[in-house]
Design an enzyme around this catalytic site. Structure first.
Site, short mmCIF file in Angstrom:
data_model
loop_
_atom_site.label_atom_id
_atom_site.label_comp_id
_atom_site.label_asym_id
_atom_site.label_seq_id
_atom_site.Cartn_x
_atom_site.Cartn_y
_atom_site.Cartn_z
N TYR A 131 -25.20 12.67 18.26
CA TYR A 131 -25.76 12.61 16.91
C TYR A 131 -24.87 13.39 15.97
O TYR A 131 -24.40 14.48 16.29
CB TYR A 131 -27.17 13.22 16.89
CG TYR A 131 -27.73 13.37 15.48
CD1 TYR A 131 -28.55 12.39 14.94
CD2 TYR A 131 -27.41 14.49 14.70
CE1 TYR A 131 -29.06 12.53 13.65
CE2 TYR A 131 -27.91 14.61 13.41
CZ TYR A 131 -28.73 13.63 12.89
OH TYR A 131 -29.22 13.75 11.62
N GLU B 122 -26.34 10.00 8.28
CA GLU B 122 -26.52 10.10 9.73
C GLU B 122 -25.67 9.08 10.45
O GLU B 122 -25.60 7.92 10.02
CB GLU B 122 -27.99 9.83 10.11
CG GLU B 122 -28.90 11.02 9.97
CD GLU B 122 -30.31 10.75 10.50
OE1 GLU B 122 -30.79 9.61 10.35
OE2 GLU B 122 -30.89 11.68 11.06
#
Lengths: 387, 293
Positions: free
Chosen positions: A107, A195
């Site tokens: 991530y 993101e």
């Protein structure tokens, strides 16, 4: 403003973030052609402004151009219901991308940390999951570096994040470049949220941004005219888009049946709370701000009056910059024009309240008058129940 | 005598357009010294009985301005705040709504270690009734001189709150609007510290809202305060992930909910009103139980 996945990837790619080969398609034919071009084995991904697409069936594997066509046909023109958007969002385009051989998922994200007042770049080896869940359950797996606006994001910070998430050896240099690229894109485009989840290490040892999200600070619109063209209004609630186009900026549609028109965001939230406290449910949040123009008030009232869910309307105004007499005129006009057929509770206080009250008194229009906040909330709940 | 403003406050208004002129008039009628307006290119003019200068520096040098009230439009507001700080203004109050968050990131960084205390942006301003000192946009007639400090993220909700207090006979030492943006100059916890140190304040009312963790940080400070705190948090019915008017009023994660904030404040010893119509009553109860009435 939220970007679609394909738009976010295009933006990040300009900064050097590697993304899978892919093409956006708006028809099944385009999807088939794109799959053909990409060698047949593809992923067809619904482009909607919501997370949780995979679980909702918005991402389909296709092993040939024909399968890609079928997948696109199934998705396009439908509404995708996800955890994040229970009412569903229309799928007007799909992203057709090459299939990736995934070895690891990580991530990477950037967000503004209100507490420190700094943008923060976040990385975790626990990719492909909801990052909030990771933060709650295994906070030690979240690594972050704050950006000092005086000197910008530094190499050592990117290295720290890369090493902390196991991106070492041959992966370290490209990882540092990728993390730095995300930080730069975030800063230069007034990002409010970015993101890359998952950031993938492929079977042959390359980094790829397999999914991407990017949101731009609405207040910085004026310096990103180019990005504004990417906005897809079909993803927003139609009533909210109509409100915005009519110049009513702060309207949020909710599930209840009491339409609210309030000046100021705090008072508007508190009005919703008071309605709930009295046993009712607000149909919307609406802050008319300091709109000292009866036309703007009429527009706001028309929107609320036209909402089929609304059974009663509550106008709650505490005049500061906003003048209660101007608002009273707007209410009277909207009522006369039949724009709010629902029973309407009006509570006025603050600037020019004597004049505002006189305008309501002399109009001869049927209104439920409230004295004070609690009284207003109670009467609106009664009116909605009785309607 | 209250916080941030007193009878020695000499206010310069940056951005002397429609709103600036209107508020200059209201403040002056209330009894506040509005000494100068700053609009670049209009230096030397007199508007609304107020001398205009091109720079804040001139306002300080010529008129001894010590408070700046900023109405400059959002794209230029960061510049205006930094100009006030550079001119050595001790208290800068920014009303402007809609400043890009990353502009505030840079402003906050630049004000690190500066002598200037920034209030706002996106706030209703500050008022100290006993000194008839008003630097903001609030209606003056709801305020009553007294010893309860008021802190709020929102504008109109604080008028509502103060109205309830005044009707209950509870006067205010000062009312500070800290602002509804995600990044603000003075936090709720810092504003609480100002009131804790103020000899004319006996108790504080704190009006928070959903989004961020500023109320939790305020709660941590409440726990060590000597003065009683009454609180309300707006937005208990707001859905997560949606911006409720204020740029900062968006629930992201559990800490941002009204429930979590109320719990933190109660835990810290504050008395928390459940309905916004009960803030006045709750404050009365708090003052009685603290033996202040």
């Amino acid at each position: 403003m939220k970007l679609h996945e394909y738009q976010a990837k295009e933006l990040l790619a300009r900064y050097g973030v590697p993304t899978p080969g892919g093409k956006v398609a708006r028809s099944a034919d385009e999807a088939a052609a794109a799959a053909e071009e990409l060698g047949g084995k593809v992923v067809v991904k619904a482009q909607v402004h919501a997370g949780g697409r995979g679980k909702a069936g918005g991402i389909k594997l296709a092993n040939s151009a024909e399968e890609a066509r079928a997948a696109a046909e199934e998705l396009l023109g439908t509404n995708l219901v996800t955890i994040q958007s229970p009412q569903g969002q229309p799928i007007n385009s799909v992203l057709v991308e090459e299939q990736i051989d995934v070895a690891r998922e990580l991530y990477l994200g950037a967000v503004i940390d209100n507490q420190s007042g700094r943008p923060v770049v976040i990385a975790s080896a626990a990719g492909g999951m909801d990052i909030e869940q990771v933060a709650e359950e295994t906070p030690e797996e979240i690594h972050s570096q704050a950006i000092d606006p005086a000197c910008g994001f530094q190499g050592y910070q990117a290295r720290a994040l890369a090493f902390a998430t196991g991106l070492d050896g041959d992966l370290n240099r490209p990882a540092v470049a990728l993390i730095s690229a995300l930080a730069q894109a975030f800063e230069e485009n007034d990002g409010s949220l970015a993101e890359i989840n998952p950031l993938v290490v492929t079977g042959d040892g390359k980094l790829l941004a397999v999914d991407a999200k990017f949101s731009i600070d609405d207040d910085a619109d004026f310096r990103h005219r180019d990005l504004l063209e990417l906005r897809d209004k079909s993803q927003d609630d139609p009533l909210e888009v109509e409100a915005e186009e009519a110049g009513v900026q702060n309207y949020v549609k909710l599930d209840g049946d009491i339409g609210c028109i309030v000046n100021g965001a705090g008072l508007a939230m508190a009005t919703m709370d008071a309605i709930k406290f009295e046993g009712g449910d607000p149909a919307n949040f609406l802050d008319i701000g300091t709109a000292n123009d009866p036309e703007a008030i009429v527009t706001a009232l028309r929107l609320i009056g036209a909402d089929p869910d609304v059974k009663a309307v509550l106008v709650n105004i505490f005049g500061g910059l906003a003048r209660t007499d101007v608002i009273a005129e707007g209410v009277v006009q909207a009522k006369r024009d039949g724009l709010i057929p629902q029973p309407t509770v009006v509570r006025l206080a603050g600037t020019n309240v004597e004049e505002g009250t006189r305008i309501l008194d002399e109009s001869g229009i049927e209104l439920i008058r409230a004295d004070g906040f609690a009284d207003a909330a109670r009467k609106s709940v009664e009116a909605a129940v009785g309607a | 005598m209250g916080v941030l403003l007193d009878e020695n406050s000499r206010v310069v208004i940056q951005g002397f357009g429609g709103a600036g002129q209107r508020e200059a008039k209201t403040s002056r009628e209330y009894g506040t010294q509005i000494v100068c307006g700053v609009t670049p290119g209009r230096g030397g003019q007199i508007l609304e009985d107020t001398p205009i200068r091109n720079t804040v520096r001139e306002a300080v040098d010529e008129f001894d301005a010590n408070v700046s009230l900023i109405f400059v439009p959002a794209p230029f507001a960061a510049d205006a705040i930094l100009e006030a700080a550079d001119a050595g203004i001790p208290v800068a109050i920014c009303i402007t709504e809609g400043i890009p968050v990353q502009d505030m990131v840079r402003v906050k960084r630049a004000l690190d270690g500066s002598e200037t205390l920034l209030i706002g942006p996106n706030c209703p301003g500050v008022i100290t009734p006993a000194a008839r000192a008003r630097a903001g946009i609030m209606p003056t007639d709801v305020y009553l001189e007294g010893n309860v400090g008021v802190i709020s993220r929102s504008g109109t909700l604080v008028y509502e709150t103060v109205d309830q207090l005044t009707r209950a006979g509870i006067g205010q030492s000062s009312s500070v609007g800290v602002g509804g943006d995600p990044i603000i100059g003075t936090t709720q916890a810092e504003a609480l510290a100002l009131f804790e140190a103020d000899p004319d304040t006996a108790a504080v009312v704190l009006i928070g809202e959903i989004g961020g963790t500023a109320e939790q940080e305020a709660a941590a400070y409440v726990a060590q305060m000597s003065k009683p705190v009454t609180a309300f948090i707006a937005g208990a019915t707001a859905p997560p992930g949606r911006r409720m008017g204020h740029a900062g009023a968006i629930i992201a994660g559990k800490a941002g909910t009204a429930e979590a904030k109320k719990a933190a404040l109660r835990e810290a010893g504050a008395m928390v009103a459940d309905s916004p119509s009960q803030i006045g009553e709750t404050c009365l109860e708090q003052l009685r139980s603290a033996g202040l009435l």
